[in-house]
Design a protein around this motif. Structure first.
Motif, PDB file in Angstrom:
ATOM      1  N   ILE A  58      37.798  41.251  40.765  1.00 43.52           N
ATOM      2  CA  ILE A  58      37.798  39.778  40.646  1.00 43.52           C
ATOM      3  C   ILE A  58      36.360  39.246  40.782  1.00 43.52           C
ATOM      4  O   ILE A  58      35.907  38.411  39.989  1.00 43.52           O
ATOM      5  N   THR A  59      35.636  39.774  41.766  1.00 42.29           N
ATOM      6  CA  THR A  59      34.243  39.335  41.951  1.00 42.29           C
ATOM      7  C   THR A  59      33.415  39.696  40.715  1.00 42.29           C
ATOM      8  O   THR A  59      32.638  38.880  40.202  1.00 42.29           O
ATOM      9  N   ASN A  62      33.890  37.559  37.634  1.00 44.59           N
ATOM     10  CA  ASN A  62      33.241  36.259  37.761  1.00 44.59           C
ATOM     11  C   ASN A  62      31.732  36.352  37.683  1.00 44.59           C
ATOM     12  O   ASN A  62      31.080  35.487  37.105  1.00 44.59           O
ATOM     13  N   GLN A  63      31.173  37.449  38.238  1.00 39.91           N
ATOM     14  CA  GLN A  63      29.716  37.627  38.105  1.00 39.91           C
ATOM     15  C   GLN A  63      29.322  37.742  36.640  1.00 39.91           C
ATOM     16  O   GLN A  63      28.294  37.246  36.224  1.00 39.91           O
ATOM     17  N   CYS A  69      41.770  37.896  33.392  1.00 35.57           N
ATOM     18  CA  CYS A  69      42.589  37.798  34.588  1.00 35.57           C
ATOM     19  C   CYS A  69      43.057  39.211  34.942  1.00 35.57           C
ATOM     20  O   CYS A  69      42.630  40.173  34.298  1.00 35.57           O
ATOM     21  N   ALA A  96      41.479  36.151  47.248  1.00 31.58           N
ATOM     22  CA  ALA A  96      40.218  36.381  46.524  1.00 31.58           C
ATOM     23  C   ALA A  96      40.276  35.728  45.146  1.00 31.58           C
ATOM     24  O   ALA A  96      39.309  35.097  44.686  1.00 31.58           O
ATOM     25  N   ALA A  97      41.428  35.853  44.481  1.00 28.83           N
ATOM     26  CA  ALA A  97      41.582  35.281  43.132  1.00 28.83           C
ATOM     27  C   ALA A  97      41.468  33.765  43.189  1.00 28.83           C
ATOM     28  O   ALA A  97      40.851  33.141  42.313  1.00 28.83           O
ATOM     29  N   SER A  98      42.046  33.190  44.232  1.00 34.28           N
ATOM     30  CA  SER A  98      42.027  31.737  44.322  1.00 34.28           C
ATOM     31  C   SER A  98      40.597  31.229  44.568  1.00 34.28           C
ATOM     32  O   SER A  98      40.187  30.207  44.011  1.00 34.28           O
ATOM     33  N   GLU A  99      39.819  31.997  45.340  1.00 29.07           N
ATOM     34  CA  GLU A  99      38.411  31.618  45.559  1.00 29.07           C
ATOM     35  C   GLU A  99      37.636  31.574  44.248  1.00 29.07           C
ATOM     36  O   GLU A  99      36.723  30.782  44.062  1.00 29.07           O
ATOM     37  N   HIS A 100      37.984  32.493  43.326  1.00 28.81           N
ATOM     38  CA  HIS A 100      37.225  32.595  42.066  1.00 28.81           C
ATOM     39  C   HIS A 100      37.968  31.981  40.880  1.00 28.81           C
ATOM     40  O   HIS A 100      37.558  32.155  39.737  1.00 28.81           O
ATOM     41  N   ASP A 101      39.130  31.360  41.141  1.00 25.19           N
ATOM     42  CA  ASP A 101      39.898  30.763  40.059  1.00 25.19           C
ATOM     43  C   ASP A 101      40.353  31.799  39.034  1.00 25.19           C
ATOM     44  O   ASP A 101      40.305  31.564  37.825  1.00 25.19           O
ATOM     45  N   THR A 102      40.742  32.944  39.516  1.00 25.01           N
ATOM     46  CA  THR A 102      41.191  34.019  38.609  1.00 25.01           C
ATOM     47  C   THR A 102      42.717  34.092  38.632  1.00 25.01           C
ATOM     48  O   THR A 102      43.327  34.074  39.703  1.00 25.01           O
TER      49      THR A 102
END
Ligand code: FAD
Length: 278
Positions: A58-59, A62-63, A69, A96-102
């Motif tokens: 997930i990180t 986003n990077q 998804c 973790a997904a919610s932090e990154h909008d995944t």
């Protein structure tokens, strides 16, 4: 390294390989769903290790700014050990997904896991809202009731024909009957969901049906297909639809690749031709 024949269906063994394939699909207009291969873990530490790899994924998505998804399997996150282990691991991934909008999809496995999976999905959408989706299988006779139960929840529903051989009293087994149940499930979804419908199928007839129902009901939907299966069709459909490619990766690629080869004569021929170098 996975051999060149397998890389039609599997992105590679690690996160970097999966993200490279994801980037190549994004460039051609397809968002992707990444799945780390693994199921039926009986050891808590293995389930935890896959949980942590999903969080790393997930990180990394986003990077790199990818349109991607993820999709997890309940028994990969420990459902065979206990519901508590599964739910705990899923919650960490969802945080973790919610932090990154995944967005997080929950795959559906065989019928022994359905109750726990539906319940986990209900708690997930209650806690995390519409960032979660669940797969529902047309071959299971219970599925119209599950769809009714979940239709007005905030997440998404991926409708598929069903990949597991199930007992006769619980599931339809002939292709004709499963196709009929799938058609009826698609119709039910368009009647009862305002949006959030995903058609996980390579079947032209089902996509045409979804198209007609979407036009009649003014409902949006997405199409999802597997890496390596009817990719030309995926790119063509993406001109007018939202088409996600489901991309599996990871060290446990052999059994997945073998299943893809064995399920269709044309895939088996592709494998044999590749081995013979023709
Ligand atoms: P089919 O009737 O099998 O195929 C329709 C046509 O598509 C065929 O005539 C053929 O032309 C083509 N085709 C289909 N498969 C192949 C192939 N492998 N190679 C070449 N051509 C092919 N099942 C679950 O039980 N749980 C899940 O969580 C789940 N998630 C899925 C996610 C996605 C994105 C997809 C696409 C499928 C998923 N499935 C899942 C699998 C699904 O249940 C079916 O087993 C699978 O999609 C095959 O059914 P079909 O709808 O494509 O129709």
């Amino acid at each position: 390294m996975i051999p060149p024949i397998a890389n039609r269906f599997v992105a590679g063994e690690n996160i970097g390989d999966a993200l490279d394939v994801a980037a190549s699909r994004n460039e051609r207009g397809l968002p992707v769903i990444l799945n780390l291969l693994g199921e039926h873990f009986e050891d808590k530490s293995v389930a935890k290790s896959d949980r942590d790899e999903y969080i790393e994924l997930i990180t990394a998505i986003n990077q790199r700014g990818l349109d991607a998804c993820i999709s997890i399997k309940p028994t990969q996150l420990g459902l065979d050990i206990s519901e508590e282990v599964f739910n705990g691991n899923l919650e960490k991934i969802l945080e973790a997904a919610s932090e990154h909008d995944t967005f997080v999809w929950i795959d559906m496995e065989d019928h022994t896991t359905t109750d726990a999976t539906v319940e986990a999905y209900e708690s997930a959408v209650e806690q995390f809202g519409g960032q979660v989706g669940i797969c529902l299988q047309a071959n299971l006779k219970r599925t119209p009731q599950d769809l009714e139960r979940l239709a007005d929840k905030p997440g998404k529903l991926r409708l598929v024909k069903g990949a597991y051989k199930e007992p006769k009293d619980l599931a339809y087994r002939s292709k004709e009957r499963v196709d009929e149940a799938y058609r009826s499930l698609i119709e039910q979804a368009f009647r009862s969901c305002d949006d959030g419908i995903a058609i996980g199928s390579h079947d032209d007839k089902m996509i045409k049906l979804a198209d007609e129902l979407a036009a009649e009901t003014d409902t949006t939907y997405e199409i999802q297909m597997l890496m390596g299966v009817r990719e030309d069709l995926q790119y063509a459909l993406a001109e007018e639809h939202e088409v996600y490619q489901y991309i599996p990766f990871g060290g446990r690629w052999k059994s997945y690749f073998y299943r893809r080869l064995m399920e269709r004569k044309e895939n088996l021929l592709f494998g044999i031709r590749a081995i013979l170098g023709r």
